[in-house]
Design an enzyme around this catalytic site. Structure first.
Site, short mmCIF file in Angstrom:
data_model
loop_
_atom_site.label_atom_id
_atom_site.label_comp_id
_atom_site.label_asym_id
_atom_site.label_seq_id
_atom_site.Cartn_x
_atom_site.Cartn_y
_atom_site.Cartn_z
N ASP A 1 0.79 -1.24 0.00
CA ASP A 1 0.00 0.00 0.00
C ASP A 1 0.82 1.28 0.00
OD1 ASP A 1 -2.34 -1.53 0.09
OD2 ASP A 1 -2.07 -1.82 2.26
N GLY B 1 2.16 2.69 -2.45
CA GLY B 1 1.94 3.49 -3.65
C GLY B 1 3.01 3.33 -4.71
N HIS C 1 5.64 -7.91 -0.53
CA HIS C 1 5.45 -8.91 0.50
C HIS C 1 6.71 -9.71 0.77
CE1 HIS C 1 1.40 -8.06 1.06
NE2 HIS C 1 0.85 -8.82 0.14
N LEU D 1 63.29 -62.20 -1.87
CA LEU D 1 63.00 -63.60 -2.14
C LEU D 1 61.51 -63.89 -1.98
CD1 LEU D 1 65.95 -65.19 -0.10
CD2 LEU D 1 65.69 -65.25 -2.61
N GLY E 1 58.13 -61.45 2.33
CA GLY E 1 57.09 -60.58 2.90
C GLY E 1 56.83 -59.31 2.10
N SER F 1 61.76 -59.82 -8.70
CA SER F 1 62.70 -59.06 -9.53
C SER F 1 64.17 -59.30 -9.13
CB SER F 1 62.36 -57.57 -9.51
OG SER F 1 62.18 -57.10 -8.19
#
Lengths: 306, 662
Positions: free
Chosen positions: B35, B37, B115, B496, B500, B569
């Protein structure tokens, strides 16, 4: 621009031009199959000019599409042929052949049916047939109230429908063109231009437009408050109607039986602008299609009209 | 449309066109609640500047009787409210754009609703505005909405604020009312950090101080709203800001041409300028700038509108481009540049980071949830991005911060965002064009959020923002490895059978993974069954076996990985061959040592037994030699150390060598 201006800010036309070029390039960069709707009117002429600038010195990376209702002015067809002669342009002309087969025309079917079948449906056919995912249109937000809210990138669903209440927010100059297969985006690079801007730019840049925008002696009849030009012998004259030679021009161009002329002496672009500044009615007043309801354009667009 | 002002007989169109050619463009937003304007003010501006045609006015007259609130006088607000739905509801529900022109400027108005539930629309309208008109109803003074709108205007970086105190007629044009509201606003503006604003007492309904000096308020001698619109400087800082050129499109529509198209969003650029391409950091020089030089073909036009299109030059080369222009650049060097890159000057660099904090306005019913991925679009970049956290939510009415674990529609949060790759950006407050982004839902494709970057975040693990701008960050071995906080390496376990190797290598890889490193273990299981399944155990095949493993390890090292290999290897020459394939320092020979008798006792696969029985031949240590390393980088003796101890020793070594970072 002159040297003294080179150091300062952009004029409003330079700013509009840069924005439009940015939009056009964004589409070329982010869509797979864009197309530029080319209606042969002054807005299309500006849009094409901007596209050429955007990709200069290269060529347009997308084709032009003219949806031909077969009822355009002869001058428009001649103009189209001149533009299409450019070897760097790829112009697709689409006609709704079903409509032609049924002899749909503005006289026996009325403006609403004719426009729907030969323009709206034809456009949808062409977009679907070619699988275009983005289509440029020359519409401006100042043309009509419902256009004022249209996004620059305006989403269309698989049925080409616009949902005005559910539009994507569009911020800064960052455009969201993401779509799923079958969906598309209508893109309006001239969104922020006004009719005055368009004419000023055409004048400044020397863009060729259809001669019908300039005044000349032409045969017209008065029908439903509009001055209609008798452009060819397909137009059935009502009893008592005799074409009269009048000095007229057109503010917008569409199908000749649906486009009202104005009496005018403006034979140059500055004279057109002068007349426009002194005019008392908006350019769409000459369109039979807009008259039904005050928000009729909004309804048409929801159905897929451009 | 200027019918009221123009004397058709004396109107000189040439003069008019000349004058209007040099007009500037100002975009503004009007904010106020339902409102206050707002639509009336816009209708007034349009009407008084003669933008309203008779047929439009007639349509408004018809609509006024149907929807209007002003009785028989045309309700000017109806010029503005576009869509049927909102006209029927009597409120504006979206952003509408309006246009008008005066002798000095062309204006674009973003008309947005007041709004709270339309915060997103106001933010949308404000995003492109140079100036904001904040409307206040003189009868009510500052409202919650006034504060919200002012906050949003400030957040969106609009630095020109006009406070229009409207409906002065309803308070008898009382100066006291005006002064009190102005004082209230000033206090609020200070709190927000709004440095400057103009206050104007107006009556939109009759145009007082909107477009005309109001004799009703002779106590006010300041400018009218229109005066301010016509005189406020626009884009005054764009040229001073650092040059930013986001590459929008690479133009190669002709085979002999490669141009980089985009809009120069700030600063200036000229041929010969050195430019840095971000985020890569490569450098080059501007060769040519192609753009609108204006008036290229004006001479041949003759104002008839009938120019042959072939005569028209669409653009030319420019001496300089400035902020706002859409241009095409060519560069002196052939370097790889694509859409999303940003060209800048080397002495004024933006930030480059994938992590930053930003204010985010949420625009969708489905809330923002941290951790969800969205598409982020910033200038011409588009990347997946994830809001990692919401630091807090900002209450737009009270400006208070609240903790939040999600953001709902119209909520604003301060968020941490992680993009999937580094982006070049500036803080929004210093350069909106390179600090603003949108978030797009990846499923619905809807624009769901709008963001404004506040600052980059330095991320210990992955942030490269400090060096990336200075060096060409090509994607190479070093870059890939750096991304993983490591150096490429090949950890070659030799020893070898049963010593491990695989056990230790596996345990080490697990430890590396836990520490966030990226590794790969090559061993007999994944090599012998695929890549090398055509090889047997002859001497030739053993050499070829190691050669192939070496080549694969080299590729993986190039990918930035820490490669572990576990193969007997046995021959020095083979291991030396692999070492030769790698860069200096990359090959780490690890001798997994254990006496033969220990290995033979372990015999995990029963191979020693078979070899002793003569079932398999050429078995290392039995009937084929093992050439123990003479210069292994590190030796672990699995007969003395546990697996964990071996791993610990190896990790310590790798850190010492700088192979593992952090």
């Amino acid at each position: 621009m002159s040297d003294d201006r080179a150091a300062t800010r952009l004029t409003h036309l330079e700013a509009l031009e840069a924005e439009s070029i940015h939009i056009i390039r964004e589409v070329a960069a982010t869509f797979e199959h864009p197309v530029m709707l080319y209606s042969l009117g002054k807005d299309s002429a500006v849009m094409l000019h901007l596209a050429k600038k955007a990709f200069y010195p290269g060529r347009l990376p997308f084709p032009l599409l003219h949806v031909d209702t077969t009822w355009k002015f002869r001058d428009m067809y001649a103009y189209r042929d001149r533009i299409a002669a450019d070897p760097d342009l790829d112009l697709i002309v689409h006609v709704n052949e079903e409509g032609v087969a049924q002899n749909v025309n503005p006289f026996s079917h009325g403006s609403a049916v004719h426009t729907d079948i030969m323009k709206t449906q034809a456009l949808k056919q062409a977009l679907s047939e070619h699988g275009f995912d983005a289509a440029f249109g020359g519409a401006r937000r100042d043309e009509e109230r419902s256009r004022a809210k249209e996004r620059v990138f305006s989403f269309r669903d698989r049925q080409h429908r616009w949902d005005p209440k559910n539009q994507r927010p569009e911020l800064w100059n960052i455009y969201n063109g993401r779509v799923h297969a079958g969906e598309s985006i209508r893109v309006f690079p001239l969104s922020n231009w006004t009719e005055l801007d368009v004419w000023q730019y055409i004048d400044l840049e020397g863009i060729e437009v259809v001669p019908l925008y300039l005044a000349a002696e032409r045969p017209v009849v008065e029908r439903d408050g509009l001055m209609i030009m008798v452009d060819d012998d397909r137009m059935p004259l009502e009893p008592g109607e005799t074409p009269e030679m009048k000095r007229i021009r057109f503010r917008t161009l569409g199908c000749y039986p649906l486009t009202g002329a104005v009496e005018s002496d403006a034979v140059t672009l500055p004279e057109i602008i002068r007349e426009m500044l002194l005019a008392r009615s908006s350019e769409r007043q000459g369109r039979a299609i807009d008259k039904d309801a005050s928000a009729s354009m909004e309804q048409k667009k929801q159905q897929g009209y451009f | 449309m200027f019918h009221a002002d123009f004397d058709a007989g004396n109107f000189d169109i040439g003069e008019y066109l000349e004058q209007h050619r040099n007009k500037e463009l100002l975009r503004f937003i009007t904010c106020g609640s339902v409102d206050d304007g707002k639509s009336t003010l816009i209708g007034r501006l349009l009407f008084d500047t003669k933008q309203v045609f008779e047929d439009q006015l007639a349509a408004v007259g018809k609509d006024s009787r149907k929807y209007g609130t002003t009785g028989e006088t045309p309700d000017l607000a109806l010029l503005v409210d576009g869509l049927q739905a909102e006209r029927e509801q009597g409120i504006t529900i979206d952003v509408a754009y309006r246009y008008f022109t005066t002798e000095k400027r062309k204006f674009i108005i973003a008309d947005t609703p007041g709004h709270e539930q339309y915060t997103r629309n106001m933010v949308t309208g404000a995003s492109t505005a140079d100036l904001a008109i904040v409307l206040i109803d003189a009868r009510h003074g500052l409202q919650v909405q006034t504060r919200r709108h002012s906050y949003l205007v400030h957040m969106l970086g609009i630095r020109h604020v006009v406070v229009a105190i409207n409906k002065m007629d309803a308070v008898d044009y009382d100066r006291g009312v005006f002064d009190r509201i102005r004082g209230d606003y000033e206090a609020f503006a200070n709190q927000l950090g709004i440095a400057h604003f103009e206050c104007v007492p107006v009556c939109a309904l009759n145009g007082a101080n909107v477009t005309r000096d109001a004799e009703e308020m002779d106590w006010y001698d300041g400018p009218t709203v229109l005066d301010l619109l016509e005189s406020t400087p626009v884009h005054e800082h764009d040229l001073e800001r650092p040059m930013r050129f986001p590459v929008q499109y690479v133009n190669r529509t002709r085979s002999d041409f490669r141009g980089f198209c985009g809009t120069l969003v700030s600063g200036r650029i000229a041929p010969g300028d050195e430019v840095v391409v971000l985020p890569s950091g490569r450098r080059s020089r501007v060769a040519e700038i192609i753009g609108n030089t204006g008036a290229v073909h004006r001479a041949q036009v003759g104002n008839t509108g009938a120019v042959k299109s072939t005569e028209v030059e669409y653009a030319g080369t420019m001496d300089q481009a400035r902020a706002g222009q859409a241009i095409t650049l060519t560069l002196a060097d052939e370097i790889d540049i694509s859409r999303g890159d940003v060209l800048v000057h080397a002495d004024r660099l933006p930030r480059v980071s994938e992590l930053f904090d930003a204010r985010v306005v949420w625009m969708n019913d489905r809330p923002l949830l941290p951790g969800r991925q969205y598409n982020l679009k910033l200038a011409s970049s588009e990347v997946p991005a994830t809001p990692e956290a919401i630091h807090h939510r900002i209450d737009v009415n009270t400006l208070e911060h609240h903790p939040a674990d999600q953001l709902g529609l119209n909520e604003i949060g301060y968020c941490r965002i992680r993009a999937s790759r580094a982006l070049a950006f500036d803080a929004y407050d210093s350069n909106p064009a390179t600090g603003a982004f949108i978030l797009v839902d990846r499923v619905s494709n809807l624009t769901v959020g709008a963001g404004m970057i506040v600052r980059p975040v330095t991320d210990q693990l992955t942030d490269k923002s400090s060096n990336v701008t200075w060096h060409a960050q090509t994607v190479n071995k070093r870059a890939r490895a750096q991304q993983k906080a490591q150096k490429s390496a090949v950890l070659w376990f030799t020893g070898l059978s049963g010593a491990g190797k695989s056990t230790v290598a596996n345990a080490l890889e697990k430890a590396l993974f836990q520490r966030g490193h990226h590794s790969y273990l090559l061993d007999g299981d994944n090599v012998r069954h695929g890549l090398n399944r055509d090889l047997g155990f002859s001497d030739d095949d053993r050499v070829e076996n190691i050669r192939r493993i070496g080549e694969v390890a080299r590729l993986m090292a190039d990918a930035g990985l820490v490669v572990l290999t576990a193969f007997i290897s046995p021959f020095r020459a083979d291991r030396a061959m692999v070492r030769e394939l790698m860069e200096d320092g990359e090959f780490v020979e690890i001798h997994v040592d254990a006496p033969l008798d220990v290995c033979e006792t372990r015999d995990p696969k029963g191979l020693y037994a078979k070899a002793r029985a003569g079932v398999i031949r050429n078995f290392t240590g039995i009937d084929s030699p093992y050439e123990a390393p003479e210069d292994a980088e590190i030796t672990v003796d699995t007969s003395k150390l546990s697996v964990d101890e071996c791993v610990e020793e190896l990790l310590a070594y790798l850190k010492r060598r700088g192979i593992l970072i952090g």
